[in-house]
Enzyme design. Structure first.
Site, PDB file in Angstrom:
ATOM      1  N   GLU A  73       0.901  -1.117  -0.067  1.00 44.18           N
ATOM      2  CA  GLU A  73      -0.095  -0.089   0.087  1.00 44.18           C
ATOM      3  C   GLU A  73       0.926   1.225   0.003  1.00 44.18           C
ATOM      4  OE1 GLU A  73      -2.412  -3.362   1.454  1.00 44.18           O
ATOM      5  OE2 GLU A  73      -0.585  -2.558   1.940  1.00 44.18           O
ATOM      6  N   ARG A 277       8.721 -11.821   0.475  1.00 42.87           N
ATOM      7  CA  ARG A 277       7.679 -10.670   0.814  1.00 42.87           C
ATOM      8  C   ARG A 277       7.876 -10.101   2.360  1.00 42.87           C
ATOM      9  NH1 ARG A 277       4.441  -7.206  -1.556  1.00 42.87           N
ATOM     10  NH2 ARG A 277       2.461  -6.777  -0.069  1.00 42.87           N
ATOM     11  N   GLY A 318      13.031  -2.023   0.771  1.00 39.38           N
ATOM     12  CA  GLY A 318      12.756  -1.076  -0.006  1.00 39.38           C
ATOM     13  C   GLY A 318      13.628  -0.818  -1.192  1.00 39.38           C
ATOM     14  N   GLU A 319      14.017  -1.794  -1.727  1.00 35.49           N
ATOM     15  CA  GLU A 319      14.866  -2.356  -2.722  1.00 35.49           C
ATOM     16  C   GLU A 319      14.367  -2.888  -3.881  1.00 35.49           C
ATOM     17  OE1 GLU A 319      19.532  -1.683  -1.524  1.00 35.49           O
ATOM     18  OE2 GLU A 319      18.695  -3.414  -1.012  1.00 35.49           O
ATOM     19  N   LEU A 345       2.981  -4.197 -11.695  1.00 37.94           N
ATOM     20  CA  LEU A 345       3.415  -2.779 -12.383  1.00 37.94           C
ATOM     21  C   LEU A 345       4.665  -2.196 -12.185  1.00 37.94           C
ATOM     22  CD1 LEU A 345      -0.358  -1.159 -12.101  1.00 37.94           C
ATOM     23  CD2 LEU A 345       0.860  -2.401 -14.030  1.00 37.94           C
ATOM     24  N   GLU A 346       5.219  -2.377 -10.882  1.00 36.59           N
ATOM     25  CA  GLU A 346       6.598  -1.895 -10.390  1.00 36.59           C
ATOM     26  C   GLU A 346       7.544  -2.635 -11.521  1.00 36.59           C
ATOM     27  OE1 GLU A 346       9.096  -1.238  -6.183  1.00 36.59           O
ATOM     28  OE2 GLU A 346       7.270  -2.428  -6.411  1.00 36.59           O
TER      29      GLU A 346
END
Length: 676
Positions: A73, A277, A318-319, A345-346
């Site tokens: 999110e 994850r 975060g990478e 999508l990323e």
């Protein structure tokens, strides 16, 4: 402001049952968070915030609260937050998460520029305490974070709620429908539902979201920008053929490890970057790699893959975008096992083709479109995944073409953040323009001071010292206010020391129970005045507020800007009657305050001022608040009428006539239909 429960209709039976359930679950939830802290210490940090005991910066009051539950999110919200920062100052944006991973992702993107808090457990006391301390103008929920008690507490405090990047599967919609008695008030309450896709839009419409509040804005993740400069940060990856397995779950890593040998034989020198994850599983995945006999290194240890290294375990947060930028092919986790898949999508925004498993129900329409576009392919097993990835990597032209198809797919559908921003702007613009100036806070032992640096450059204890010169004292109706005229950097101010009235004044003339600065009378009035000024209401500008603690009690002071050439109504009527225009101006000023649902606890003829131009002003907002409904407005006006009658009885020559009241009410009704 917002210090007491507001009078709404009694909660429905279903909601009362929900409250009992959530209160019962509070201790188990806290225990579960503590146990999760064994693997991720972040779950044990700031536990009080889960119960609503947050300590937001004073400047954030009246701003935006954005809730993004976890990493996904937060990533989805990135384009929207970036767009919001162009219109709202950073200090007026607060983002809450439920997971520490989400907090870390937020910090990785914006550092300390954006205030973070942990979201409250969904009980009345916890949610109410959280809202009373943060005092947002608006709540923006990302994707599907709908908590019934949050929503009810927002209704009580007149806080509009928007749902952005809203996704809702058929199964989730059916679940909400089963709980329709609990959820029915929520759908009509939502000010905006910006759906990420057409099926979600249809599901929300079927649940009862009003059509004028429902729109299809598209998926925010289409607007994520890749960072090409990052691609050169890790030169030791540029010469390798790389498969990135992003956001993998238990069962997927073992299947990928077993199948990797086949791809390694076909593509010598290939590297698998494995990105689990959940951080608490990093060590377990490392153990699987050891047992699988693959040579690997761990990113968290700063280890660099050698030419013969098979796997890079990306055990950091975060990478993921960085790994996607270096990838040849990307696998999107949560799809080989029945999780429902994560967002592709990323990776596609980085011009990378994607592979995914059969379990994609969370993004069913997206993955269907990806397959149709040729930018990705569905596989039934890890073995087929490796075979397909090897085939693509052997054909450089095919790989490049699929990557371009992925990038084009994303580019064609961008613009969701701007469409969502426009929808949100229509909600917040009538409520509060985002022109909130900074507030500086300083704690010095038992004293806390807040001040607006645009009104006063330096604020120390001398600001709160009443002048000893004659004539500094100002008229206050009851004599309790102890108001004094003081000099400020530019112009003059009014210093008011808070004092009790009635019987309590004999027991404790100026002390109040409590220790929290933000709950003190001075800070509460300071915060409310900031909001009222942002709305353009005729009230004085707040300059500074102070709380002085002693044990479990405190004293308080506030400084506001002097409104030039004003006298209160009681003073004016002691000398001469007011013209009709003045009474109408007073009625219009009160109406403007009531239109913003502001209840003035001491509305009387001493707290209404008139300046030399006939402009009406309202002062002294101690114990005032926003209230829902309309019934209290007539009572508020009646209080003012009683004060005028009282002054007429006690002051000879007081120029008040009952006929003047009709003229005031005429001015009150000029702005719209009256409620008195």
């Amino acid at each position: 402001m917002g210090r007491r429960p507001l009078a709404l209709s009694r909660a429905a039976l279903a909601h009362r049952g929900y409250r009992v359930l959530m209160r019962t679950l509070t201790l188990p939830v806290l225990g579960w968070l503590w146990l999760r802290g064994h693997k991720d210490a972040g779950y044990r940090e700031r536990m009080g915030e889960r119960l609503g005991f947050i300590d937001p910066t004073p400047a954030s009051a009246g701003g935006l609260w954005i809730h993004a539950a976890s990493v996904g999110e937060v990533q989805a919200a990135r384009p929207l937050i970036a767009a919001l920062r162009a219109e709202w100052p950073d200090h007026a944006i607060t983002v809450s998460t439920q997971s520490p991973n989400g907090a870390r992702t937020l910090h990785n993107h914006w550092g300390d520029a954006i205030q973070h808090v942990y979201a409250p457990i969904d009980t009345p006391g916890t949610a109410g305490r959280f809202l009373d301390r943060l005092q947002p103008s608006m709540l923006v929920l990302i994707e599907r974070e709908i908590w019934p008690e949050w929503l009810r507490q927002c209704r009580e405090r007149l806080i509009p709620v928007a749902l952005v990047n809203a996704r809702l599967s058929a199964d989730s919609a059916a679940s909400y429908e089963r709980w329709r008695a609990l959820m029915r008030p929520v759908w009509s309450q939502l000010a905006v539902v910006a759906a990420a896709d057409a099926p979600s839009e249809a599901h929300y419409a079927a649940l009862g979201v009003p059509p004028e509040r429902l729109l299809h804005t598209g998926n925010l993740k289409f607007d994520q920008r890749d960072t090409p400069d990052d691609a050169s940060r890790l030169p030791w990856l540029t010469r390798r053929a790389i498969v990135v397995a992003g956001s993998t779950h238990e069962g997927e890593e073992s299947a990928l490890i077993t199948s990797w040998h086949e791809l390694a034989r076909q593509i010598p020198g290939a590297l698998l970057i494995l990105v689990p994850r959940h951080p608490e599983r990093f060590d377990a995945v490392a153990q699987q790699l050891e047992e699988g006999g693959l040579s690997f290194v761990r990113r968290s240890r700063g280890e660099t893959p050698a030419d013969n290294t098979s796997v890079l375990l990306a055990d950091t947060m975060g990478e993921l975008t960085l790994w996607y930028l270096h990838a040849s092919v990307c696998f999107i986790g949560g799809s080989l096992v029945p999780i429902g898949g994560h967002n592709a999508l990323e990776a596609m925004a980085c011009a990378k083709p994607v592979l995914f498993g059969p379990h994609t129900q969370h993004f069913q329409e997206l993955y269907q479109d990806v397959e149709t576009s040729g930018a990705g392919e569905r596989v039934d097993s890890a073995r087929l995944l490796m075979r397909t990835a090897a085939q693509w990597m052997r054909d450089k032209a095919l790989l490049q073409r699929k990557g371009q198809l992925a990038r084009d797919f994303v580019l064609r559908q961008q613009g969701s953040s701007q469409r969502s921003l426009e929808a949100l702007r229509k909600v917040w613009a009538p409520i509060c323009p985002p022109l909130l100036t900074p507030v500086l806070a300083r704690d010095a032992g038992t004293q806390t001071v807040w001040h607006d640096p645009q009104q006063l450059a330096i604020c120390d204890a001398t600001v709160f010292q009443a002048p000893s010169i004659a004539g500094s004292a100002l008229a206050t109706g009851s004599g309790r206010g102890q108001a004094h005229r003081i000099a400020l950097d530019s112009g003059e101010g009014v210093l008011r020391h808070y004092r009790r009235g009635g019987l309590m004044a004999r027991l404790s003339p100026d002390r109040y129970l409590g220790r929290s600065p933000r709950d003190s009378r001075a800070m509460a009035e300071f915060t409310l005045l900031r909001r009222l000024r942002a709305w353009g209401l005729p009230v004085p500008a707040p300059v500074a507020a102070r709380q002085q603690r002693a044990g479990w009690s405190y004293k308080a002071d506030i400084v506001v800007a002097m409104i030039p050439q004003t006298r209160n109504v009681a003073q004016r009527l002691s000398e001469a009657p007011l013209p009709s225009d003045a009474w109408k101006a007073l009625g219009a000023a009160i109406r403007a305050m009531h239109e913003r649902q502001v209840f003035h606890a001491d509305l009387n003829c001493h707290n209404l001022l008139l300046d030399a131009q006939g402009q009406a002003w309202i002062v002294d907002f101690d114990k005032c608040e926003r209230r829902a409904g309309d019934s209290w407005k007539a009572q508020n006006l009646a209080r003012l009428q009683r004060s005028l009658r009282k002054e007429q009885a006690r002051r000879p020559g007081f120029q008040w006539d009952e006929a003047h009241w009709a003229v005031l009410l005429e001015g009150y009704r000029l702005d719209g239909p009256g409620t008195a």
